[in-house]
Scaffold this motif. Structure first.
Motif, PDB file in Angstrom:
ATOM      1  N   TRP A  20     -21.712 -65.430  -8.020  1.00  0.00           N
ATOM      2  CA  TRP A  20     -23.104 -65.003  -9.049  1.00  0.00           C
ATOM      3  C   TRP A  20     -23.590 -65.541 -10.181  1.00  0.00           C
ATOM      4  CZ3 TRP A  20     -27.520 -65.560  -5.813  1.00  0.00           C
ATOM      5  CH2 TRP A  20     -27.379 -64.403  -5.053  1.00  0.00           C
ATOM      6  N   LEU A  21     -21.489 -65.214 -11.157  1.00  0.00           N
ATOM      7  CA  LEU A  21     -21.857 -65.160 -12.059  1.00  0.00           C
ATOM      8  C   LEU A  21     -21.552 -66.201 -13.093  1.00  0.00           C
ATOM      9  CD1 LEU A  21     -21.391 -63.466 -14.960  1.00  0.00           C
ATOM     10  CD2 LEU A  21     -18.928 -63.951 -14.353  1.00  0.00           C
ATOM     11  N   ASN A  22     -21.136 -67.692 -11.842  1.00  0.00           N
ATOM     12  CA  ASN A  22     -21.307 -68.931 -11.919  1.00  0.00           C
ATOM     13  C   ASN A  22     -22.468 -69.153 -11.793  1.00  0.00           C
ATOM     14  OD1 ASN A  22     -18.890 -69.215 -12.771  1.00  0.00           O
ATOM     15  ND2 ASN A  22     -17.913 -69.959 -10.416  1.00  0.00           N
ATOM     16  N   LYS A  23     -23.411 -69.178 -11.044  1.00  0.00           N
ATOM     17  CA  LYS A  23     -24.797 -69.275 -10.612  1.00  0.00           C
ATOM     18  C   LYS A  23     -25.866 -69.271 -12.233  1.00  0.00           C
ATOM     19  CE  LYS A  23     -28.443 -71.027  -8.505  1.00  0.00           C
ATOM     20  NZ  LYS A  23     -28.942 -71.934  -9.240  1.00  0.00           N
ATOM     21  N   ALA A  24     -25.850 -67.644 -12.795  1.00  0.00           N
ATOM     22  CA  ALA A  24     -25.910 -67.191 -13.610  1.00  0.00           C
ATOM     23  C   ALA A  24     -25.898 -67.859 -14.841  1.00  0.00           C
ATOM     24  CB  ALA A  24     -26.194 -65.642 -13.934  1.00  0.00           C
ATOM     25  N   PHE A  25     -24.617 -68.377 -15.472  1.00  0.00           N
ATOM     26  CA  PHE A  25     -24.993 -69.440 -16.619  1.00  0.00           C
ATOM     27  C   PHE A  25     -25.246 -70.937 -16.406  1.00  0.00           C
ATOM     28  CE2 PHE A  25     -21.519 -71.904 -18.742  1.00  0.00           C
ATOM     29  CZ  PHE A  25     -21.703 -71.263 -19.883  1.00  0.00           C
ATOM     30  N   GLU A  26     -25.105 -70.984 -15.338  1.00  0.00           N
ATOM     31  CA  GLU A  26     -25.517 -72.724 -14.434  1.00  0.00           C
ATOM     32  C   GLU A  26     -27.560 -72.428 -14.704  1.00  0.00           C
ATOM     33  OE1 GLU A  26     -26.565 -74.939 -10.416  1.00  0.00           O
ATOM     34  OE2 GLU A  26     -25.277 -73.827 -10.619  1.00  0.00           O
ATOM     35  N   HIS A  27     -27.905 -71.080 -14.812  1.00  0.00           N
ATOM     36  CA  HIS A  27     -28.927 -70.966 -14.646  1.00  0.00           C
ATOM     37  C   HIS A  27     -29.624 -71.401 -16.075  1.00  0.00           C
ATOM     38  CE1 HIS A  27     -33.027 -69.695 -13.658  1.00  0.00           C
ATOM     39  NE2 HIS A  27     -33.093 -68.811 -14.437  1.00  0.00           N
ATOM     40  N   GLN A  28     -28.685 -70.610 -16.484  1.00  0.00           N
ATOM     41  CA  GLN A  28     -29.132 -69.841 -18.084  1.00  0.00           C
ATOM     42  C   GLN A  28     -28.535 -71.824 -19.263  1.00  0.00           C
ATOM     43  OE1 GLN A  28     -25.615 -68.384 -20.589  1.00  0.00           O
ATOM     44  NE2 GLN A  28     -26.678 -68.989 -22.911  1.00  0.00           N
ATOM     45  N   THR A  29     -27.986 -72.291 -18.588  1.00  0.00           N
ATOM     46  CA  THR A  29     -27.949 -73.716 -19.254  1.00  0.00           C
ATOM     47  C   THR A  29     -28.531 -74.987 -18.888  1.00  0.00           C
ATOM     48  OG1 THR A  29     -25.097 -73.785 -19.344  1.00  0.00           O
ATOM     49  CG2 THR A  29     -26.385 -75.440 -18.672  1.00  0.00           C
ATOM     50  N   HIS A  30     -29.858 -74.091 -17.770  1.00  0.00           N
ATOM     51  CA  HIS A  30     -30.258 -75.475 -17.624  1.00  0.00           C
ATOM     52  C   HIS A  30     -31.812 -74.685 -18.462  1.00  0.00           C
ATOM     53  CE1 HIS A  30     -33.102 -76.879 -14.869  1.00  0.00           C
ATOM     54  NE2 HIS A  30     -34.295 -75.830 -14.791  1.00  0.00           N
ATOM     55  N   HIS A  31     -31.937 -73.314 -18.537  1.00  0.00           N
ATOM     56  CA  HIS A  31     -32.694 -73.260 -19.427  1.00  0.00           C
ATOM     57  C   HIS A  31     -32.741 -73.615 -20.485  1.00  0.00           C
ATOM     58  CE1 HIS A  31     -35.690 -71.935 -16.953  1.00  0.00           C
ATOM     59  NE2 HIS A  31     -34.441 -71.332 -16.298  1.00  0.00           N
ATOM     60  N   ARG A  32     -31.592 -73.545 -21.261  1.00  0.00           N
ATOM     61  CA  ARG A  32     -31.011 -74.132 -22.517  1.00  0.00           C
ATOM     62  C   ARG A  32     -31.176 -75.663 -23.179  1.00  0.00           C
ATOM     63  NH1 ARG A  32     -28.473 -72.656 -26.899  1.00  0.00           N
ATOM     64  NH2 ARG A  32     -27.332 -74.381 -28.057  1.00  0.00           N
ATOM     65  N   ALA A  33     -31.024 -76.808 -22.301  1.00  0.00           N
ATOM     66  CA  ALA A  33     -30.795 -77.975 -21.843  1.00  0.00           C
ATOM     67  C   ALA A  33     -32.859 -78.554 -21.880  1.00  0.00           C
ATOM     68  CB  ALA A  33     -30.485 -78.485 -20.448  1.00  0.00           C
ATOM     69  N   GLN A  34     -32.978 -77.609 -21.269  1.00  0.00           N
ATOM     70  CA  GLN A  34     -35.079 -78.063 -21.506  1.00  0.00           C
ATOM     71  C   GLN A  34     -35.310 -77.219 -22.744  1.00  0.00           C
ATOM     72  OE1 GLN A  34     -36.509 -75.046 -17.907  1.00  0.00           O
ATOM     73  NE2 GLN A  34     -36.724 -76.978 -16.523  1.00  0.00           N
ATOM     74  N   ALA A  35     -35.260 -76.640 -23.380  1.00  0.00           N
ATOM     75  CA  ALA A  35     -35.534 -75.507 -24.198  1.00  0.00           C
ATOM     76  C   ALA A  35     -35.008 -77.210 -25.752  1.00  0.00           C
ATOM     77  CB  ALA A  35     -35.494 -74.534 -24.819  1.00  0.00           C
ATOM     78  N   THR A  36     -33.416 -77.988 -25.589  1.00  0.00           N
ATOM     79  CA  THR A  36     -33.607 -78.886 -26.129  1.00  0.00           C
ATOM     80  C   THR A  36     -33.547 -79.919 -26.825  1.00  0.00           C
ATOM     81  OG1 THR A  36     -31.010 -77.397 -26.286  1.00  0.00           O
ATOM     82  CG2 THR A  36     -31.051 -79.861 -27.112  1.00  0.00           C
ATOM     83  N   ILE A  37     -34.452 -80.165 -25.542  1.00  0.00           N
ATOM     84  CA  ILE A  37     -34.880 -81.289 -25.007  1.00  0.00           C
ATOM     85  C   ILE A  37     -36.425 -81.467 -25.650  1.00  0.00           C
ATOM     86  CG2 ILE A  37     -36.550 -83.445 -23.127  1.00  0.00           C
ATOM     87  CD1 ILE A  37     -34.239 -82.432 -21.437  1.00  0.00           C
ATOM     88  N   TYR A  38     -37.152 -80.532 -25.065  1.00  0.00           N
ATOM     89  CA  TYR A  38     -38.558 -80.353 -25.932  1.00  0.00           C
ATOM     90  C   TYR A  38     -38.404 -79.378 -27.930  1.00  0.00           C
ATOM     91  CZ  TYR A  38     -42.665 -76.958 -27.318  1.00  0.00           C
ATOM     92  OH  TYR A  38     -43.728 -76.847 -28.113  1.00  0.00           O
ATOM     93  N   LEU A  39     -37.078 -79.119 -28.240  1.00  0.00           N
ATOM     94  CA  LEU A  39     -37.446 -79.183 -28.915  1.00  0.00           C
ATOM     95  C   LEU A  39     -37.072 -80.218 -29.641  1.00  0.00           C
ATOM     96  CD1 LEU A  39     -35.473 -75.972 -29.870  1.00  0.00           C
ATOM     97  CD2 LEU A  39     -37.220 -76.273 -30.505  1.00  0.00           C
TER      98      LEU A  39
END
Length: 52
Positions: A20-39
């Motif tokens: 579950w900890l790994n899944k939470a980190f993966e989820h955070q990474t996914h959203h960070r990547a989306q924000a990076t592309i948008y920026l």
């Protein structure tokens, strides 16, 4: 959440707490990547990554 024999069941998923900890980190990474592309599409340099 139900805890059984060192796994955590939530909905249809039964995973270890570390999983579950790994899944939470993966989820955070996914959203960070989306924000990076948008920026970048808007001409803004995203901030440097600081993991720890």
């Amino acid at each position: 959440m139900e805890v059984k024999s060192n796994t955590v069941k939530r909905g249809n998923y039964e995973v270890t707490p570390y999983g579950w900890l790994n899944k939470a980190f993966e989820h955070q990474t996914h959203h960070r990547a989306q924000a990076t592309i948008y920026l970048r599409l808007n001409g803004i340099k995203p901030p440097n990554e600081k993991v720890f």
